[in-house]
Design a protein around this motif. Structure first.
Motif, PDB file in Angstrom:
ATOM      1  N   LEU A  23      15.436  16.198  -4.750  1.00 22.27           N
ATOM      2  CA  LEU A  23      14.349  15.810  -3.857  1.00 22.27           C
ATOM      3  C   LEU A  23      12.985  16.144  -4.455  1.00 22.27           C
ATOM      4  CD1 LEU A  23      13.744  14.696  -0.977  1.00 22.27           C
ATOM      5  CD2 LEU A  23      13.759  17.073  -0.193  1.00 22.27           C
ATOM      6  N   SER A  24      12.934  17.187  -5.258  1.00 23.68           N
ATOM      7  CA  SER A  24      11.650  17.623  -5.822  1.00 23.68           C
ATOM      8  C   SER A  24      11.328  16.969  -7.163  1.00 23.68           C
ATOM      9  CB  SER A  24      11.643  19.143  -5.985  1.00 23.68           C
ATOM     10  OG  SER A  24      12.610  19.540  -6.925  1.00 23.68           O
ATOM     11  N   MET A  25      12.126  16.028  -7.648  1.00 23.24           N
ATOM     12  CA  MET A  25      11.877  15.410  -8.952  1.00 23.24           C
ATOM     13  C   MET A  25      10.545  14.668  -9.009  1.00 23.24           C
ATOM     14  SD  MET A  25      13.898  16.172 -11.228  1.00 23.24           S
ATOM     15  CE  MET A  25      15.425  17.013 -11.397  1.00 23.24           C
ATOM     16  N   LYS A  26      10.214  13.897  -7.980  1.00 23.23           N
ATOM     17  CA  LYS A  26       8.948  13.151  -8.004  1.00 23.23           C
ATOM     18  C   LYS A  26       7.752  14.097  -7.983  1.00 23.23           C
ATOM     19  CE  LYS A  26       6.454   9.341  -5.822  1.00 23.23           C
ATOM     20  NZ  LYS A  26       5.170   9.940  -5.995  1.00 23.23           N
ATOM     21  N   PRO A  27       7.693  15.077  -7.060  1.00 28.67           N
ATOM     22  CA  PRO A  27       6.565  16.021  -7.118  1.00 28.67           C
ATOM     23  C   PRO A  27       6.528  16.833  -8.411  1.00 28.67           C
ATOM     24  CG  PRO A  27       7.672  16.177  -4.994  1.00 28.67           C
ATOM     25  CD  PRO A  27       8.501  15.286  -5.858  1.00 28.67           C
ATOM     26  N   LEU A  28       7.704  17.159  -8.960  1.00 29.07           N
ATOM     27  CA  LEU A  28       7.730  17.897 -10.233  1.00 29.07           C
ATOM     28  C   LEU A  28       7.177  17.060 -11.376  1.00 29.07           C
ATOM     29  CD1 LEU A  28      11.109  19.845 -10.185  1.00 29.07           C
ATOM     30  CD2 LEU A  28       8.811  20.775 -10.105  1.00 29.07           C
ATOM     31  N   SER A  29       7.428  15.760 -11.347  1.00 28.00           N
ATOM     32  CA  SER A  29       6.871  14.895 -12.396  1.00 28.00           C
ATOM     33  C   SER A  29       5.342  14.835 -12.288  1.00 28.00           C
ATOM     34  CB  SER A  29       7.475  13.499 -12.329  1.00 28.00           C
ATOM     35  OG  SER A  29       7.097  12.851 -11.134  1.00 28.00           O
ATOM     36  N   GLU A  30       4.812  14.900 -11.064  1.00 26.22           N
ATOM     37  CA  GLU A  30       3.355  14.923 -10.892  1.00 26.22           C
ATOM     38  C   GLU A  30       2.767  16.240 -11.402  1.00 26.22           C
ATOM     39  OE1 GLU A  30       3.021  14.155  -6.734  1.00 26.22           O
ATOM     40  OE2 GLU A  30       3.597  12.038  -6.953  1.00 26.22           O
ATOM     41  N   VAL A  31       3.455  17.341 -11.153  1.00 27.69           N
ATOM     42  CA  VAL A  31       3.007  18.635 -11.675  1.00 27.69           C
ATOM     43  C   VAL A  31       3.088  18.637 -13.200  1.00 27.69           C
ATOM     44  CG1 VAL A  31       3.519  21.110 -11.752  1.00 27.69           C
ATOM     45  CG2 VAL A  31       3.597  19.895  -9.581  1.00 27.69           C
ATOM     46  N   LEU A  32       4.128  18.041 -13.760  1.00 28.71           N
ATOM     47  CA  LEU A  32       4.261  17.935 -15.213  1.00 28.71           C
ATOM     48  C   LEU A  32       3.110  17.127 -15.804  1.00 28.71           C
ATOM     49  CD1 LEU A  32       6.036  18.588 -17.672  1.00 28.71           C
ATOM     50  CD2 LEU A  32       7.174  16.409 -17.287  1.00 28.71           C
ATOM     51  N   PHE A  33       2.714  16.051 -15.131  1.00 28.95           N
ATOM     52  CA  PHE A  33       1.567  15.258 -15.579  1.00 28.95           C
ATOM     53  C   PHE A  33       0.302  16.108 -15.592  1.00 28.95           C
ATOM     54  CE2 PHE A  33      -2.089  12.545 -14.567  1.00 28.95           C
ATOM     55  CZ  PHE A  33      -2.068  11.708 -15.667  1.00 28.95           C
ATOM     56  N   ILE A  34       0.096  16.916 -14.558  1.00 28.36           N
ATOM     57  CA  ILE A  34      -1.073  17.806 -14.508  1.00 28.36           C
ATOM     58  C   ILE A  34      -1.012  18.823 -15.644  1.00 28.36           C
ATOM     59  CG2 ILE A  34      -2.210  19.598 -13.141  1.00 28.36           C
ATOM     60  CD1 ILE A  34      -1.343  18.036 -10.639  1.00 28.36           C
ATOM     61  N   LEU A 179       2.239  27.492 -12.709  1.00 24.02           N
ATOM     62  CA  LEU A 179       3.576  28.016 -12.436  1.00 24.02           C
ATOM     63  C   LEU A 179       3.776  28.209 -10.936  1.00 24.02           C
ATOM     64  CD1 LEU A 179       6.206  28.950 -13.727  1.00 24.02           C
ATOM     65  CD2 LEU A 179       5.273  31.242 -13.786  1.00 24.02           C
ATOM     66  N   ASN A 180       2.762  28.698 -10.258  1.00 25.45           N
ATOM     67  CA  ASN A 180       2.861  28.836  -8.801  1.00 25.45           C
ATOM     68  C   ASN A 180       2.951  27.473  -8.126  1.00 25.45           C
ATOM     69  OD1 ASN A 180       2.921  31.614  -8.591  1.00 25.45           O
ATOM     70  ND2 ASN A 180       0.708  31.785  -8.717  1.00 25.45           N
ATOM     71  N   LEU A 181       2.242  26.489  -8.645  1.00 20.73           N
ATOM     72  CA  LEU A 181       2.327  25.135  -8.102  1.00 20.73           C
ATOM     73  C   LEU A 181       3.737  24.576  -8.285  1.00 20.73           C
ATOM     74  CD1 LEU A 181       0.717  22.792  -6.851  1.00 20.73           C
ATOM     75  CD2 LEU A 181       0.192  22.050  -9.169  1.00 20.73           C
ATOM     76  N   LEU A 182       4.308  24.818  -9.421  1.00 24.76           N
ATOM     77  CA  LEU A 182       5.675  24.373  -9.703  1.00 24.76           C
ATOM     78  C   LEU A 182       6.671  25.019  -8.739  1.00 24.76           C
ATOM     79  CD1 LEU A 182       7.086  22.768 -12.176  1.00 24.76           C
ATOM     80  CD2 LEU A 182       7.718  25.043 -12.911  1.00 24.76           C
ATOM     81  N   LEU A 183       6.538  26.316  -8.535  1.00 27.48           N
ATOM     82  CA  LEU A 183       7.426  27.016  -7.611  1.00 27.48           C
ATOM     83  C   LEU A 183       7.212  26.557  -6.174  1.00 27.48           C
ATOM     84  CD1 LEU A 183       7.285  30.615  -9.098  1.00 27.48           C
ATOM     85  CD2 LEU A 183       9.168  28.986  -9.234  1.00 27.48           C
ATOM     86  N   ALA A 184       5.978  26.246  -5.807  1.00 26.82           N
ATOM     87  CA  ALA A 184       5.695  25.774  -4.450  1.00 26.82           C
ATOM     88  C   ALA A 184       6.370  24.429  -4.190  1.00 26.82           C
ATOM     89  CB  ALA A 184       4.193  25.668  -4.236  1.00 26.82           C
ATOM     90  N   VAL A 185       6.358  23.546  -5.185  1.00 30.67           N
ATOM     91  CA  VAL A 185       7.005  22.235  -5.036  1.00 30.67           C
ATOM     92  C   VAL A 185       8.499  22.399  -4.809  1.00 30.67           C
ATOM     93  CG1 VAL A 185       7.637  20.153  -6.307  1.00 30.67           C
ATOM     94  CG2 VAL A 185       5.266  20.917  -6.284  1.00 30.67           C
TER      95      VAL A 185
END
Length: 195
Positions: A23-34, A179-185
């Motif tokens: 479920l978190s793959m799409k938000p994780l890809s956005e964080v990866l882009f950032i 890293l905190n953003l990644l964990l929050a997602v």
């Protein structure tokens, strides 16, 4: 024959975790882009500020009979600077120096020259900001906090103490904020899946 229901109960939490990750793959890809965007920005800033800085060395002051002619690479002065026997040695590596305010100074009898030889040998020449490839690698090393203090110490010795601002921004934006953003997602996705 034994019932499978106790085993399914044990693995229901695992199913929730796996579903949360999907479920978190799409938000994780956005964080990866950032993260990639931040890596490129940090690399470009480092490239502009520190290109060639880690090649500055303390060189034994040339004797008076050698003229300071730099018109060609074969002049006696250029050969004097290029000779590694004339470089000031430290703990296992050549001493870095700088001519700006707050940078490391050479000992008496030595002069600081830029673009002298290769980058520091304690990192096999890999840590530098001389072109975008090495800048990306050095910036990635900073973002992952992998032996970042070595890069920090070398840059401060060669460029001055005011460069600590660059490292504070990189460390705050990279490992701590992202890293905190990644964990929050991942946590949000897990909470949604758990409900």
């Amino acid at each position: 024959m034994k019932s499978l229901s106790p085993y399914l109960v044990k693995f229901s939490g695992l199913k929730t975790i796996v579903n949360a990750l999907f479920l978190s793959m799409k938000p994780l890809s956005e964080v990866l882009f950032i993260m990639v965007f931040l890596l490129i920005v940090i690399s470009l800033i480092g490239l502009q500020a520190y290109s060639g800085v880690l090649q500055q060395k303390c060189v034994l002051t040339a004797p008076a009979n050698i003229s300071y002619d730099i018109s060609s690479p074969d002049t006696p002065f250029k050969q004097w600077i290029a000779d590694e026997a004339n470089w000031m040695e430290g703990e296992g590596d050549t001493i870095l120096c700088g001519n700006s305010t707050g940078a490391g100074r050479c000992a008496e009898g030595y002069t600081c020259y830029g673009h002298t030889g290769s980058n520091p040998a304690n990192t096999y020449g890999y840590t530098n900001y001389d072109h975008i490839g090495w800048a990306l690698l050095s910036s990635f090393q900073l973002l992952t906090l992998d032996f970042w203090e070595n890069t920090y110490n070398m840059i401060l010795r060669a460029s001055g103490a005011w460069n600590v601002i660059y490292f504070i921004l990189v460390i705050l934006l990279g490992p701590f904020y992202l890293l905190n953003l990644l964990l929050a997602v991942v946590t949000m996705a897990y909470a949604q899946e758990h409900q």
